[in-house]
Structure formats: structure tokens, C-alpha cells
Design an enzyme around this catalytic site. Structure first.
Site, PDB file in Angstrom:
ATOM      1  N   LYS A 150      -3.588   0.728  -3.421  1.00 25.80           N
ATOM      2  CA  LYS A 150      -3.742  -0.758  -1.997  1.00 25.80           C
ATOM      3  C   LYS A 150      -3.514  -1.334  -3.218  1.00 25.80           C
ATOM      4  CE  LYS A 150      -5.305  -2.375   1.080  1.00 25.80           C
ATOM      5  NZ  LYS A 150      -6.193  -3.594   2.465  1.00 25.80           N
ATOM      6  N   VAL A 156       1.311  -1.073   0.277  1.00 24.88           N
ATOM      7  CA  VAL A 156      -0.148   0.075  -0.052  1.00 24.88           C
ATOM      8  C   VAL A 156       0.957   1.339  -0.026  1.00 24.88           C
ATOM      9  CG1 VAL A 156      -2.016   0.983   1.328  1.00 24.88           C
ATOM     10  CG2 VAL A 156      -1.555  -1.593   1.547  1.00 24.88           C
ATOM     11  N   ASP A 201     -16.066  -9.800   9.699  1.00 30.09           N
ATOM     12  CA  ASP A 201     -14.505  -9.776  10.081  1.00 30.09           C
ATOM     13  C   ASP A 201     -13.730  -8.318  10.810  1.00 30.09           C
ATOM     14  OD1 ASP A 201     -11.491 -10.328   8.373  1.00 30.09           O
ATOM     15  OD2 ASP A 201     -12.146 -11.081   9.856  1.00 30.09           O
TER      16      ASP A 201
HETATM   17  C1  LIG Z   1      -7.345  -1.594   7.417  1.00 28.85           C
HETATM   18  C2  LIG Z   1      -6.632  -2.814   5.984  1.00 28.85           C
HETATM   19  C3  LIG Z   1      -6.772  -4.477   6.458  1.00 28.85           C
HETATM   20  N1  LIG Z   1      -5.185  -2.511   6.361  1.00 28.85           N
HETATM   21  C4  LIG Z   1      -4.294  -1.865   5.718  1.00 28.85           C
HETATM   22  O1  LIG Z   1      -4.847  -1.540   4.664  1.00 28.85           O
HETATM   23  C5  LIG Z   1      -2.557  -1.538   6.316  1.00 28.85           C
HETATM   24  C6  LIG Z   1      -1.920  -2.156   5.324  1.00 28.85           C
HETATM   25  C7  LIG Z   1      -1.046  -0.877   4.880  1.00 28.85           C
HETATM   26  C8  LIG Z   1      -1.135  -0.043   5.758  1.00 28.85           C
HETATM   27  C9  LIG Z   1      -2.592   0.290   5.716  1.00 28.85           C
HETATM   28  N2  LIG Z   1      -3.698   0.386   5.058  1.00 28.85           N
HETATM   29  C10 LIG Z   1      -3.823   1.563   5.100  1.00 28.85           C
HETATM   30  N3  LIG Z   1      -2.722   2.440   5.511  1.00 28.85           N
HETATM   31  C11 LIG Z   1      -3.550   4.367   5.832  1.00 28.85           C
HETATM   32  N4  LIG Z   1      -2.904   5.036   6.570  1.00 28.85           N
HETATM   33  C12 LIG Z   1      -1.671   4.492   7.075  1.00 28.85           C
HETATM   34  C13 LIG Z   1      -0.561   3.513   7.330  1.00 28.85           C
HETATM   35  C14 LIG Z   1       0.131   3.366   8.217  1.00 28.85           C
HETATM   36  C15 LIG Z   1       0.796   4.708   8.800  1.00 28.85           C
HETATM   37  C16 LIG Z   1       1.859   4.395   9.638  1.00 28.85           C
HETATM   38  O2  LIG Z   1       1.852   4.481  10.730  1.00 28.85           O
HETATM   39  N5  LIG Z   1       3.254   4.400   8.784  1.00 28.85           N
HETATM   40  C17 LIG Z   1       3.150   4.723   7.924  1.00 28.85           C
HETATM   41  C18 LIG Z   1       4.009   4.101   9.679  1.00 28.85           C
HETATM   42  C19 LIG Z   1       4.896   5.789  10.030  1.00 28.85           C
HETATM   43  C20 LIG Z   1       5.953   4.973  11.220  1.00 28.85           C
HETATM   44  N6  LIG Z   1       6.816   3.902  10.580  1.00 28.85           N
HETATM   45  C21 LIG Z   1       7.666   3.584  11.337  1.00 28.85           C
HETATM   46  C22 LIG Z   1       6.259   2.904  10.504  1.00 28.85           C
HETATM   47  C23 LIG Z   1       4.922   2.706   9.601  1.00 28.85           C
HETATM   48  C24 LIG Z   1       0.207   5.632   8.569  1.00 28.85           C
HETATM   49  C25 LIG Z   1      -1.070   5.624   7.191  1.00 28.85           C
HETATM   50  N7  LIG Z   1      -4.464   4.404   5.021  1.00 28.85           N
HETATM   51  C26 LIG Z   1      -5.320   4.008   4.468  1.00 28.85           C
HETATM   52  C27 LIG Z   1      -5.107   2.428   3.834  1.00 28.85           C
HETATM   53  C28 LIG Z   1      -5.756   1.273   3.364  1.00 28.85           C
HETATM   54  F1  LIG Z   1      -6.550   1.063   3.869  1.00 28.85           F
HETATM   55  F2  LIG Z   1      -6.601   2.226   2.471  1.00 28.85           F
HETATM   56  F3  LIG Z   1      -5.187   0.963   2.591  1.00 28.85           F
END
Ligand SMILES: CC(C)NC(=O)[C@H]1CCC[C@H]1Nc1nc(Nc2ccc(C(=O)N(C)C3CCN(C)CC3)cc2)ncc1C(F)(F)F
Length: 285
Positions: free
Chosen positions: A47, A31, A141
Site C-alpha cells: 500500500k 495498492v 471505524d
Molecule cells: C481495508 C482497506 C480500507 N481497503 C483497501 O486497502 C483496499 C484498497 C485497494 C485494495 C484493498 N486493499 C487490499 N486488498 C487486498 N486484496 C484484494 C483486493 C482487491 C481484489 C479484487 O477484487 N480485484 C483486484 C478485482 C479483480 C476483478 N476486477 C474486475 C476488479 C478488481 C482482490 C484482492 N489485500 C490487501 C489489501 C490491503 F488492505 F492490504 F491493502
């Protein structure tokens, strides 16, 4: 927003975006935080899903359903899917960027959340689930790994991989943790949107305690048994739990789906009302 005004599947391509930093790894690919090149510049989370992996895992139908469901949802606690496009190898989902990242990482960092913080998350989850069930979507889920946090700390349901139009009868073998599944699903019986009421109870318990109620790290079978028996215990060795908290969890973790506290009642429960921000205005309160 104009991001979704252009037809999602016909005109978008990678060339429309400036690539930003990677946000992490999703189920079928990475992502990235990206920004549209054209004015007004939008930040979105892109993504990537590798077609080869989707075919191998035989989840094409599930992905199609996930896209179809999430694209039609509009709620502040549900992550927006603006659109999608693909090239020969990958599918790209243009998703809302959640400014404060993954909720489960905060939960493991702090170990557990305060009752106040948990109560606000649970209220937002109940709002989102009322909206989803109103559109006959069962999530199926609900767990910390599927939740993200917006820039103001608001909760966002970020994944619809297991959601269906109610009533559902899962055919695919369940992968991942059993912890959140209700008795009727672990026993493979017919289930309806009340499975999300149970999962909300499990989530509430895990937010405050830092682990789910029926977990048995050493034996999946024992987790299964504890769920089927609703073997719910509140340990207060190193924290005191409020009576309202225990009351709400107990009313959601009922074996009989019909006896689980309706979501509209969750929103009026003392554990939710007592921590509601004073200035919060709720329509239809
Ligand atoms: C619900 C689903 C199961 N989960 C997912 O898809 C996950 C899979 C990978 C990321 C996430 N997907 C998303 N993440 C964000 N925002 C985001 C994520 C991570 C950080 C962060 O903490 N770092 C970069 C940190 C910054 C600090 N360093 C040290 C580590 C990483 C900050 C903002 N927005 C939209 C999405 C979406 F969903 F649209 F893809």
C-alpha cells in the site's frame, strides 16, 4: 514468516519486490499485489501512501498510530502489517494479501447477505474485537469498506486509520458517513470501546438488510437525529427477518453504552450459535 523477520523499517525497499497487478486505490495511494524476489517468495499487498497528501491532510500522527497499532496485532481476522519502508515521496506498507478482496464490493454486488453468511461474519468480527479490546485498542471505524476477505472467505479487518488506545476522545472532525457512529460520538461525548459494540450492531443490520439502520440518504441531520433517538426499525416488506437476528441487533444498538450486549455474550447468542458450522471447534466454548 521471514517477511517480518528482517527489521521492517531499515532493510526493505522497492527493489525487494516483483510488482504484480494493481488491487485498487487506497486513501492516500494505490495498492499493488507484489511478490518478494528472494526465496521464499511471499505475496504481499503493498500500500503506497504519498507523503505530500499525508502532510496536506494533516494525518501524519494518525498514520503513525495506525502503523504502530496494526504492526503489533496478530489475529486471524485482523489483516497483518508485516512492516513498512519509505522513499523520498512515498511510504510503503507491507500488508497481508486478502485473496477474496473487498467485502463491501460483495455486499453491493449481492445487495445483501444471507443470515447464515452474515452470522459467520459477525462472529469473526466479535472475535477480532474481543482481541483488540483486550489490547485496549478501540477500532472506531467498523464498516463494510474497512473489511476484506481472505482466500477461504474469512473476514479481515483491513484498516486502522481511526483506531486509538482506549478511552478515546476524538479531536479531529469526523469525515465520511455518520451511519456507524454511536450517540456518544455524534454528540462529541467521551467514548470507550463500547462504540465498537454499537458499530457491530450497525454492521449486522447492514449485512442482512443491505443498508444501515439509521441511514437517511437525503439528510445527514436526520441520520444524526435517528441515531440519537435510536430510531431502529425492521422492515420485512421483501424479506423475513429471524427473531434471533432482531434480538441481537436490538441488544447491540442500545443508547446507553453500558447496556450494549458484551462481545462474549454475542458469541453465545442464538443467532450466532444456530449458524455456527457443525465442525467448528471453539476453544473455551
Ligand atoms: C481495508 C482497506 C480500507 N481497503 C483497501 O486497502 C483496499 C484498497 C485497494 C485494495 C484493498 N486493499 C487490499 N486488498 C487486498 N486484496 C484484494 C483486493 C482487491 C481484489 C479484487 O477484487 N480485484 C483486484 C478485482 C479483480 C476483478 N476486477 C474486475 C476488479 C478488481 C482482490 C484482492 N489485500 C490487501 C489489501 C490491503 F488492505 F492490504 F491493502
Amino acid at each position: 514468516s521471514s517477511v517480518s523477520r528482517k527489521h521492517p523499517t531499515r532493510e526493505w525497499s522497492l527493489h525487494d519486490f516483483d510488482m504484480g497487478r494493481p488491487l485498487g486505490k487506497g486513501k492516500f495511494g494505490r495498492v499493488y499485489m507484489v511478490r518478494t524476489k528472494s526465496e521464499p517468495r511471499y505475496i504481499v499487498a503493498l500500500k503506497t501512501l504519498y507523503k505530500s497528501e499525508i502532510v496536506q491532510s494533516k494525518v501524519e500522527k494518525q498514520i503513525r498510530r495506525e502503523i504502530e497499532i496494526q504492526q503489533n496485532l496478530r489475529h486471524p481476522n485482523v489483516l497483518r502489517l508485516y512492516g513498512y519502508f519509505h522513499d523520498e515521496k512515498r511510504i510503503f506498507l507491507m500488508l497481508e494479501f486478502a485473496g477474496k478482496g473487498e467485502l463491501y464490493k460483495q455486499l453491493s454486488k449481492y445487495g445483501r447477505f444471507s443470515e447464515r453468511r452474515s452470522s459467520r461474519y459477525v462472529e469473526q468480527m466479535a472475535d477480532a474485537l474481543i482481541y483488540l479490546h483486550g489490547k485496549h485498542v478501540i477500532h472506531r471505524d467498523i464498516k463494510p469498506e474497512n473489511l476484506l476477505l481472505g482466500i477461504n472467505g474469512e473476514l479481515k479487518i483491513g484498516d486502522f486509520g481511526w483506531s486509538v488506545h482506549a478511552p478515546g476522545n476524538r479531536r479531529k472532525t469526523l469525515c465520511g458517513t455518520l451511519d456507524y457512529l454511536p450517540p456518544e460520538m455524534v454528540e462529541g461525548r467521551e467514548h470507550n470501546e463500547k462504540v465498537d459494540y454499537w458499530a457491530l450492531g450497525v454492521l449486522t443490520y447492514e449485512f442482512v438488510n443491505g443498508f444501515p439502520p439509521f441511514e437517511d440518504r437525503n439528510s445527514v441531520n436526520n441520520t444524526y437525529r435517528r441515531i440519537a433517538r435510536v430510531d431502529l426499525k425492521f422492515e420485512e416488506k421483501d424479506i423475513r427477518l429471524s427473531e434471533e437476528f432482531k434480538d441481537l441487533v436490538t441488544k447491540l444498538l442500545r443508547y446507553d453504552p453500558q447496556k450494549r450486549l458484551p462481545l462474549t455474550e454475542v458469541l453465545k447468542h442464538p443467532w450466532i450459535v444456530k449458524y455456527r458450522p457443525k465442525d467448528a471447534v471453539r476453544e473455551g466454548a
